[in-house]
Scaffold this motif. Structure first.
Motif, PDB file in Angstrom:
ATOM      1  N   GLY A 196      77.575  -9.324 -21.741  1.00  0.00           N
ATOM      2  CA  GLY A 196      77.226 -10.182 -20.608  1.00  0.00           C
ATOM      3  C   GLY A 196      77.096 -11.635 -21.023  1.00  0.00           C
ATOM      4  O   GLY A 196      77.520 -12.547 -20.298  1.00  0.00           O
ATOM      5  N   VAL A 197      76.521 -11.861 -22.196  1.00  0.00           N
ATOM      6  CA  VAL A 197      76.415 -13.226 -22.723  1.00  0.00           C
ATOM      7  C   VAL A 197      77.808 -13.831 -22.915  1.00  0.00           C
ATOM      8  O   VAL A 197      78.068 -14.980 -22.526  1.00  0.00           O
ATOM      9  N   LEU A 198      78.715 -13.063 -23.488  1.00  0.00           N
ATOM     10  CA  LEU A 198      80.062 -13.571 -23.756  1.00  0.00           C
ATOM     11  C   LEU A 198      80.823 -13.860 -22.466  1.00  0.00           C
ATOM     12  O   LEU A 198      81.560 -14.851 -22.380  1.00  0.00           O
ATOM     13  N   VAL A 199      80.647 -13.014 -21.458  1.00  0.00           N
ATOM     14  CA  VAL A 199      81.321 -13.249 -20.177  1.00  0.00           C
ATOM     15  C   VAL A 199      80.818 -14.546 -19.545  1.00  0.00           C
ATOM     16  O   VAL A 199      81.609 -15.373 -19.065  1.00  0.00           O
ATOM     17  N   CYS A 200      79.507 -14.745 -19.542  1.00  0.00           N
ATOM     18  CA  CYS A 200      78.941 -15.972 -18.964  1.00  0.00           C
ATOM     19  C   CYS A 200      79.362 -17.202 -19.759  1.00  0.00           C
ATOM     20  O   CYS A 200      79.657 -18.258 -19.182  1.00  0.00           O
ATOM     21  N   LEU A 201      79.395 -17.068 -21.075  1.00  0.00           N
ATOM     22  CA  LEU A 201      79.806 -18.196 -21.910  1.00  0.00           C
ATOM     23  C   LEU A 201      81.271 -18.544 -21.671  1.00  0.00           C
ATOM     24  O   LEU A 201      81.644 -19.726 -21.633  1.00  0.00           O
ATOM     25  N   LEU A 202      82.096 -17.532 -21.483  1.00  0.00           N
ATOM     26  CA  LEU A 202      83.505 -17.782 -21.184  1.00  0.00           C
ATOM     27  C   LEU A 202      83.653 -18.467 -19.830  1.00  0.00           C
ATOM     28  O   LEU A 202      84.492 -19.362 -19.661  1.00  0.00           O
ATOM     29  N   HIS A 203      82.839 -18.071 -18.860  1.00  0.00           N
ATOM     30  CA  HIS A 203      82.837 -18.734 -17.557  1.00  0.00           C
ATOM     31  C   HIS A 203      82.500 -20.214 -17.711  1.00  0.00           C
ATOM     32  O   HIS A 203      83.136 -21.076 -17.098  1.00  0.00           O
ATOM     33  N   TRP A 204      81.486 -20.496 -18.517  1.00  0.00           N
ATOM     34  CA  TRP A 204      81.088 -21.894 -18.710  1.00  0.00           C
ATOM     35  C   TRP A 204      82.182 -22.685 -19.432  1.00  0.00           C
ATOM     36  O   TRP A 204      82.454 -23.840 -19.090  1.00  0.00           O
ATOM     37  N   MET A 205      82.814 -22.091 -20.425  1.00  0.00           N
ATOM     38  CA  MET A 205      83.881 -22.781 -21.142  1.00  0.00           C
ATOM     39  C   MET A 205      85.074 -23.042 -20.232  1.00  0.00           C
ATOM     40  O   MET A 205      85.801 -24.026 -20.403  1.00  0.00           O
ATOM     41  N   TYR A 206      85.271 -22.171 -19.254  1.00  0.00           N
ATOM     42  CA  TYR A 206      86.360 -22.352 -18.291  1.00  0.00           C
ATOM     43  C   TYR A 206      86.034 -23.473 -17.306  1.00  0.00           C
ATOM     44  O   TYR A 206      86.926 -24.213 -16.880  1.00  0.00           O
ATOM     45  N   ARG A 207      84.749 -23.591 -16.961  1.00  0.00           N
ATOM     46  CA  ARG A 207      84.293 -24.657 -16.063  1.00  0.00           C
ATOM     47  C   ARG A 207      83.070 -25.325 -16.677  1.00  0.00           C
ATOM     48  O   ARG A 207      81.931 -25.042 -16.291  1.00  0.00           O
ATOM     49  N   PRO A 208      83.270 -26.214 -17.647  1.00  0.00           N
ATOM     50  CA  PRO A 208      82.138 -26.789 -18.390  1.00  0.00           C
ATOM     51  C   PRO A 208      81.132 -27.526 -17.517  1.00  0.00           C
ATOM     52  O   PRO A 208      79.968 -27.655 -17.890  1.00  0.00           O
ATOM     53  N   GLY A 209      81.564 -28.011 -16.366  1.00  0.00           N
ATOM     54  CA  GLY A 209      80.636 -28.745 -15.512  1.00  0.00           C
ATOM     55  C   GLY A 209      79.618 -27.861 -14.821  1.00  0.00           C
ATOM     56  O   GLY A 209      78.587 -28.354 -14.344  1.00  0.00           O
ATOM     57  N   GLN A 210      79.877 -26.569 -14.755  1.00  0.00           N
ATOM     58  CA  GLN A 210      78.968 -25.644 -14.075  1.00  0.00           C
ATOM     59  C   GLN A 210      78.020 -25.034 -15.104  1.00  0.00           C
ATOM     60  O   GLN A 210      78.284 -23.985 -15.687  1.00  0.00           O
ATOM     61  N   HIS A 211      76.913 -25.715 -15.310  1.00  0.00           N
ATOM     62  CA  HIS A 211      75.984 -25.306 -16.362  1.00  0.00           C
ATOM     63  C   HIS A 211      75.227 -24.032 -16.023  1.00  0.00           C
ATOM     64  O   HIS A 211      74.563 -23.473 -16.905  1.00  0.00           O
ATOM     65  N   ARG A 212      75.300 -23.569 -14.788  1.00  0.00           N
ATOM     66  CA  ARG A 212      74.555 -22.356 -14.447  1.00  0.00           C
ATOM     67  C   ARG A 212      75.030 -21.157 -15.264  1.00  0.00           C
ATOM     68  O   ARG A 212      74.239 -20.272 -15.581  1.00  0.00           O
ATOM     69  N   TYR A 213      76.311 -21.146 -15.612  1.00  0.00           N
ATOM     70  CA  TYR A 213      76.809 -20.052 -16.445  1.00  0.00           C
ATOM     71  C   TYR A 213      76.236 -20.148 -17.862  1.00  0.00           C
ATOM     72  O   TYR A 213      75.960 -19.126 -18.499  1.00  0.00           O
ATOM     73  N   LEU A 214      76.056 -21.360 -18.350  1.00  0.00           N
ATOM     74  CA  LEU A 214      75.453 -21.547 -19.666  1.00  0.00           C
ATOM     75  C   LEU A 214      73.996 -21.106 -19.647  1.00  0.00           C
ATOM     76  O   LEU A 214      73.521 -20.435 -20.578  1.00  0.00           O
ATOM     77  N   TYR A 215      73.280 -21.455 -18.589  1.00  0.00           N
ATOM     78  CA  TYR A 215      71.877 -21.052 -18.481  1.00  0.00           C
ATOM     79  C   TYR A 215      71.753 -19.529 -18.353  1.00  0.00           C
ATOM     80  O   TYR A 215      70.850 -18.918 -18.936  1.00  0.00           O
ATOM     81  N   LEU A 216      72.670 -18.939 -17.597  1.00  0.00           N
ATOM     82  CA  LEU A 216      72.640 -17.483 -17.448  1.00  0.00           C
ATOM     83  C   LEU A 216      72.956 -16.800 -18.775  1.00  0.00           C
ATOM     84  O   LEU A 216      72.351 -15.771 -19.118  1.00  0.00           O
ATOM     85  N   ALA A 217      73.889 -17.378 -19.536  1.00  0.00           N
ATOM     86  CA  ALA A 217      74.200 -16.828 -20.860  1.00  0.00           C
ATOM     87  C   ALA A 217      72.976 -16.890 -21.769  1.00  0.00           C
ATOM     88  O   ALA A 217      72.685 -15.941 -22.508  1.00  0.00           O
ATOM     89  N   ALA A 218      72.242 -18.003 -21.706  1.00  0.00           N
ATOM     90  CA  ALA A 218      71.031 -18.136 -22.519  1.00  0.00           C
ATOM     91  C   ALA A 218      69.974 -17.123 -22.094  1.00  0.00           C
ATOM     92  O   ALA A 218      69.299 -16.517 -22.938  1.00  0.00           O
ATOM     93  N   PHE A 219      69.826 -16.931 -20.795  1.00  0.00           N
ATOM     94  CA  PHE A 219      68.858 -15.943 -20.296  1.00  0.00           C
ATOM     95  C   PHE A 219      69.217 -14.538 -20.780  1.00  0.00           C
ATOM     96  O   PHE A 219      68.353 -13.793 -21.260  1.00  0.00           O
ATOM     97  N   LEU A 220      70.495 -14.187 -20.669  1.00  0.00           N
ATOM     98  CA  LEU A 220      70.929 -12.862 -21.114  1.00  0.00           C
ATOM     99  C   LEU A 220      70.791 -12.708 -22.627  1.00  0.00           C
ATOM    100  O   LEU A 220      70.536 -11.607 -23.118  1.00  0.00           O
ATOM    101  N   PHE A 221      70.941 -13.810 -23.346  1.00  0.00           N
ATOM    102  CA  PHE A 221      70.754 -13.717 -24.793  1.00  0.00           C
ATOM    103  C   PHE A 221      69.279 -13.476 -25.126  1.00  0.00           C
ATOM    104  O   PHE A 221      68.964 -12.818 -26.126  1.00  0.00           O
ATOM    105  N   GLY A 222      68.389 -13.995 -24.287  1.00  0.00           N
ATOM    106  CA  GLY A 222      66.980 -13.645 -24.437  1.00  0.00           C
ATOM    107  C   GLY A 222      66.746 -12.165 -24.188  1.00  0.00           C
ATOM    108  O   GLY A 222      65.953 -11.519 -24.887  1.00  0.00           O
TER     109      GLY A 222
END
Length: 328
Positions: A196-222
């Motif tokens: 799940g972390v990798l999927v969210c991180l890939l989403h963020w890398m695809y759309r770097p301006g949408q930080h919500r995917y980065l935050y969700l990746a961090a939450f899932l990594f927690g």
């Protein structure tokens, strides 16, 4: 000779320029200020890969599922799951709630079998998600390699489908994964949370301006951390991936690492933190990650000629991780 009169019923707005028809075979330019929609990250072939591999692995897992209790921690974990209790340290709170749902939703067979089904479902979803990621990454590689420039779309999709399927089945029917997917254990949910972390991180890398995917990746990594603490070793790799996508953000993230490393050194020198003195392998990891973070941060400071411009994003990301880890 009289001038032709303008046709009634149409009035050109004041100040408007004459419109010139686009040349044949060329697309008209989008109006000024209009943002072209971004295509979804995952395509139809990616979802087909996910669905097919998830279903296949799940069917095999269910056919080979342990019918009752097995060895090791199976009995303890099954009891903790059934009563929403606390198994051995670190307690696995997310896994306990997740597996408890299966003891409630499946009204047949014994408790151990129901909890084992939760392991099978998590493993199957994790395998499918790896296939999803691999299929999409394969397409990204094909688009960037000159060798495949003239490749037809149908062959490109077939190639991505094969790559994703192979990756999913390799992890799904790996000896360790398969063995943990058919018994009462916590590891398959840990793998699923990491996917799940990798999927969210890939989403963020695809759309770097949408930080919500980065935050969700961090939450899932927690969540990963409280599923199993060994997954914390993936943190450095995730930060490297962030730095590759956004050097400024990666620079500030590594700066946070460097601050924690410096704080650890100070506490160790004063005798407050004695963990690393008693555990040599952990001390080696601590110093390796710390020094690598300092070096990486310094290098990115030189490249970007700055520091701290992304502190808000880094702070929110860190808070999201803490929230995810707080379930522990």
């Amino acid at each position: 000779m009289s001038k032709a009169k303008p046709k009634p019923g149409r009035v050109e707005p004041a100040g408007s320029a004459a419109r010139t028809p686009a040349a044949p075979g060329t697309a008209a330019a989008p109006p000024a200020g209009r943002v072209e929609p971004v295509a979804p990250l995952f395509r139809r072939v990616d979802w087909i890969t996910f669905g097919a591999t998830t279903l296949l692995t799940l069917v095999v897992y269910l056919f080979t599922l342990a019918p009752d209790l097995t060895l090791e921690d199976c009995g303890e974990l099954a009891v903790a799951s059934y009563y929403l209790g606390v198994p051995h340290a670190p307690g696995y709170p997310i896994w306990t709630v997740y597996s408890w749902l299966f003891t409630v939703l499946l009204p047949f067979s014994n408790v151990a079998w129901r909890v084992a089904v939760s392991s099978a479902v998590a493993a199957a979803l994790a395998s499918g998600m790896l296939g999803l990621i691999t299929a999409r990454f394969s397409s990204m590689l094909v688009e960037r390699l000159d060798l495949f420039k003239g490749l037809e779309k149908r062959w490109e999709e077939a190639l991505c489908l094969v790559c994703g399927t192979v990756a999913a089945l390799l992890i799904g029917f790996n000896g360790f994964m398969w063995s943990q997917a058919v018994i009462v254990e916590v590891y398959t949910l840990s793998v699923l949370s990491l996917m799940g972390v990798l999927v969210c991180l890939l989403h963020w890398m695809y759309r770097p301006g949408q930080h919500r995917y980065l935050y969700l990746a961090a939450f899932l990594f927690g969540i990963c951390f409280n599923n199993h603490q060994t997954l914390i070793v993936a943190a450095m790799g995730l930060q490297v991936a962030i730095a590759m996508a956004d050097e400024k953000l990666g620079r500030d993230a590594l700066a946070v690492n460097a601050l924690f490393y410096l704080g650890g050194l100070i506490l160790s020198s004063k005798g407050i933190l004695t963990t690393f003195q008693q555990n040599l392998p952990l001390a080696v990891i601590f110093h390796s990650v710390g020094l690598a973070s300092v070096a990486g941060c310094a290098w990115l400071i030189l490249r970007t000629r700055g520091l701290g411009s992304e502190w808000k994003v880094v702070t929110i990301t860190l808070v999201a991780w803490v929230v995810g880890a707080s379930f522990y």
